[in-house]
Design an enzyme around this catalytic site. Sequence first.
Site, PDB file in Angstrom:
ATOM      1  N   ARG A  14      85.395  13.886 -52.604  1.00 28.59           N
ATOM      2  CA  ARG A  14      86.154  13.067 -53.297  1.00 28.59           C
ATOM      3  C   ARG A  14      86.649  13.940 -54.673  1.00 28.59           C
ATOM      4  O   ARG A  14      86.143  14.858 -55.108  1.00 28.59           O
ATOM      5  CB  ARG A  14      85.237  11.929 -54.045  1.00 28.59           C
ATOM      6  CG  ARG A  14      84.667  10.886 -52.845  1.00 28.59           C
ATOM      7  CD  ARG A  14      83.844   9.953 -53.407  1.00 28.59           C
ATOM      8  NE  ARG A  14      82.624   9.992 -52.749  1.00 28.59           N
ATOM      9  CZ  ARG A  14      81.354   9.434 -52.893  1.00 28.59           C
ATOM     10  NH1 ARG A  14      81.139   8.815 -54.076  1.00 28.59           N
ATOM     11  NH2 ARG A  14      80.397   9.585 -52.287  1.00 28.59           N
ATOM     12  N   HIS A  52      75.189   5.318 -58.768  1.00 28.26           N
ATOM     13  CA  HIS A  52      73.827   5.944 -58.860  1.00 28.26           C
ATOM     14  C   HIS A  52      73.092   5.548 -60.079  1.00 28.26           C
ATOM     15  O   HIS A  52      72.225   6.235 -60.536  1.00 28.26           O
ATOM     16  CB  HIS A  52      74.345   7.575 -59.239  1.00 28.26           C
ATOM     17  CG  HIS A  52      75.125   8.045 -58.214  1.00 28.26           C
ATOM     18  ND1 HIS A  52      75.978   9.018 -58.357  1.00 28.26           N
ATOM     19  CD2 HIS A  52      74.884   8.239 -56.980  1.00 28.26           C
ATOM     20  CE1 HIS A  52      76.292   9.551 -57.083  1.00 28.26           C
ATOM     21  NE2 HIS A  52      75.685   8.946 -56.157  1.00 28.26           N
ATOM     22  N   GLU A  56      69.438  19.357 -58.198  1.00 31.77           N
ATOM     23  CA  GLU A  56      67.779  19.676 -58.040  1.00 31.77           C
ATOM     24  C   GLU A  56      67.598  21.246 -57.358  1.00 31.77           C
ATOM     25  O   GLU A  56      66.657  22.033 -57.692  1.00 31.77           O
ATOM     26  CB  GLU A  56      66.975  18.895 -57.031  1.00 31.77           C
ATOM     27  CG  GLU A  56      66.818  17.479 -57.759  1.00 31.77           C
ATOM     28  CD  GLU A  56      66.485  16.705 -56.804  1.00 31.77           C
ATOM     29  OE1 GLU A  56      65.759  16.761 -55.808  1.00 31.77           O
ATOM     30  OE2 GLU A  56      66.779  15.314 -56.978  1.00 31.77           O
ATOM     31  N   GLY A  61      75.008  15.315 -56.106  1.00 30.29           N
ATOM     32  CA  GLY A  61      74.709  15.442 -54.790  1.00 30.29           C
ATOM     33  C   GLY A  61      76.188  15.583 -54.087  1.00 30.29           C
ATOM     34  O   GLY A  61      76.905  16.396 -54.482  1.00 30.29           O
ATOM     35  N   GLU A 111      65.081   7.376 -55.961  1.00 27.21           N
ATOM     36  CA  GLU A 111      65.481   5.950 -55.983  1.00 27.21           C
ATOM     37  C   GLU A 111      64.605   5.137 -54.999  1.00 27.21           C
ATOM     38  O   GLU A 111      64.650   3.933 -55.227  1.00 27.21           O
ATOM     39  CB  GLU A 111      67.179   6.107 -55.375  1.00 27.21           C
ATOM     40  CG  GLU A 111      68.094   6.840 -56.237  1.00 27.21           C
ATOM     41  CD  GLU A 111      69.100   7.436 -55.798  1.00 27.21           C
ATOM     42  OE1 GLU A 111      68.983   8.495 -54.761  1.00 27.21           O
ATOM     43  OE2 GLU A 111      70.425   6.717 -55.986  1.00 27.21           O
ATOM     44  N   ASN A 162      68.129   2.400 -47.423  1.00 28.78           N
ATOM     45  CA  ASN A 162      69.400   2.656 -47.962  1.00 28.78           C
ATOM     46  C   ASN A 162      70.341   2.869 -47.094  1.00 28.78           C
ATOM     47  O   ASN A 162      70.194   3.998 -46.231  1.00 28.78           O
ATOM     48  CB  ASN A 162      68.907   4.165 -48.619  1.00 28.78           C
ATOM     49  CG  ASN A 162      70.444   4.635 -49.270  1.00 28.78           C
ATOM     50  OD1 ASN A 162      71.370   4.205 -49.048  1.00 28.78           O
ATOM     51  ND2 ASN A 162      70.163   5.585 -49.916  1.00 28.78           N
ATOM     52  N   ARG A 182      69.096  -0.755 -51.332  1.00 28.04           N
ATOM     53  CA  ARG A 182      69.939  -0.170 -52.323  1.00 28.04           C
ATOM     54  C   ARG A 182      71.218  -0.712 -52.180  1.00 28.04           C
ATOM     55  O   ARG A 182      71.592  -0.783 -50.781  1.00 28.04           O
ATOM     56  CB  ARG A 182      69.839   1.369 -52.175  1.00 28.04           C
ATOM     57  CG  ARG A 182      70.825   1.992 -53.164  1.00 28.04           C
ATOM     58  CD  ARG A 182      71.432   3.159 -52.346  1.00 28.04           C
ATOM     59  NE  ARG A 182      72.684   3.881 -53.387  1.00 28.04           N
ATOM     60  CZ  ARG A 182      73.379   4.716 -52.773  1.00 28.04           C
ATOM     61  NH1 ARG A 182      73.352   5.159 -51.364  1.00 28.04           N
ATOM     62  NH2 ARG A 182      74.188   5.318 -53.793  1.00 28.04           N
TER      63      ARG A 182
END
Length: 396
Positions: free
Chosen positions: A239, A178, A334, A208, A383, A8, A89
Amino acid sequence: MSKTISINAGSSSLKWQLYNMPEEEVVAKGLIERIGIDNGISTVKFQGKSEQEVTDIPNHTVAVKILLEDLLRLHIIDNYSEITGVGHRVVAGGEIFKESTVIGEKEIQLIEELSALAPLHNPAHVAAMRAFQEVLPKVTNVAVFDTAFHTSMPAVAYRYPIANRYYEDYQVRKYGAHGTSHQYVAQEAAKLLGRPLEDTKIITCHIGNGASITAVKGGKSVDTSMGLTPLGGIMMGTRSGDLDPAIIPFLIDREPELADAEKLRNVFNRESGLLGISGTSSDMRDIISAWEAGDEHAKLAFDMYVDRVKKYIGQYIAVLNGVDAIVFTAGVGENSDTFREAVIKDLTCFGLELDPAKNVFGVSGDISTADAKVKVFVIPTDEELCIARDVERLKK
Ligand code: ADP
């Protein structure tokens, strides 16, 4: 034994995980940080140990070389021939890549051309792919796209109500992101529900630093909150998420230097969200502790974030015409019982109710009351494992 690496790559970092496949056993994992900055850091975790090395890492090729050398130096592998696949990824696959793909030069060029859709991410992915091709030329490289899961969205969801020519000329549409995470947690949720995936309606909340929400019907993405780029949808760490588009010309009229596209991108990608409203941090842990200490800006930032997540859940219950389960995943989803409680507590009209004894830090699985009509699950995303599985499936 055959080993697969999941990669990643971000603009200045590279996360990796090494698996024994098909056993799906994690052999080692690591993080290389500060690529292209001074004092690069490579951390490797294996057999309960953690090794760290500080050295200059000028680019991704050097990062990949360090990773591979570490595997030999630390006796994690004896020989590079043990590595039979590398999975990357990739954030933006556009309309071209609808599924995970074995990559050669042609595919790498296409991924590079899609950089406009993920300017922070795709160039870093390409750099890592080229580095692996150079260092391990015989090994199969597979790209796993964040957008692939969302290619099942219908046009009614992915088109924007602007003139056709912008879609026809530039493919301006919703791509989402995602996807690997949303797909994985939806599959896991169906198992927890004890129902075939095909018969389920699930809303997955990947919360996240970047964050997105997806409506999943029968295991397929039918709508998702992120848009043309990962800037759209709910509020995030830095963001803005969705805005009235008129804000952009309004600001340019008042601050003409914002007509520069790069400056504008920065305002909405790096200076907004939790950071923009709190004025202090993009990290949810900081926001919650500042709010608990009485910081009103942090409280507003938290409340706005929760508000945006609730509204998307409401929208997607409408899109799906009902819902069987809401899933929380990723860093905030989580780990933060405070956040989950704040989101769910005013959604009781939809049959959602958390059990406070289950909604605690460190939990995974069902956190709703026995009577709740709609289940709420915490499912850690994985992932890296999904990437390794796709490599295993596609390698010759
Ligand atoms: P990324 O999008 O970078 O992969 P992550 O999924 O790792 O992000 O999530 C990072 C976010 O998770 C940060 O905002 C961090 O504060 C938050 N987080 C991690 N642990 C907790 C916690 N215990 N409580 C609240 N937020 C947490």
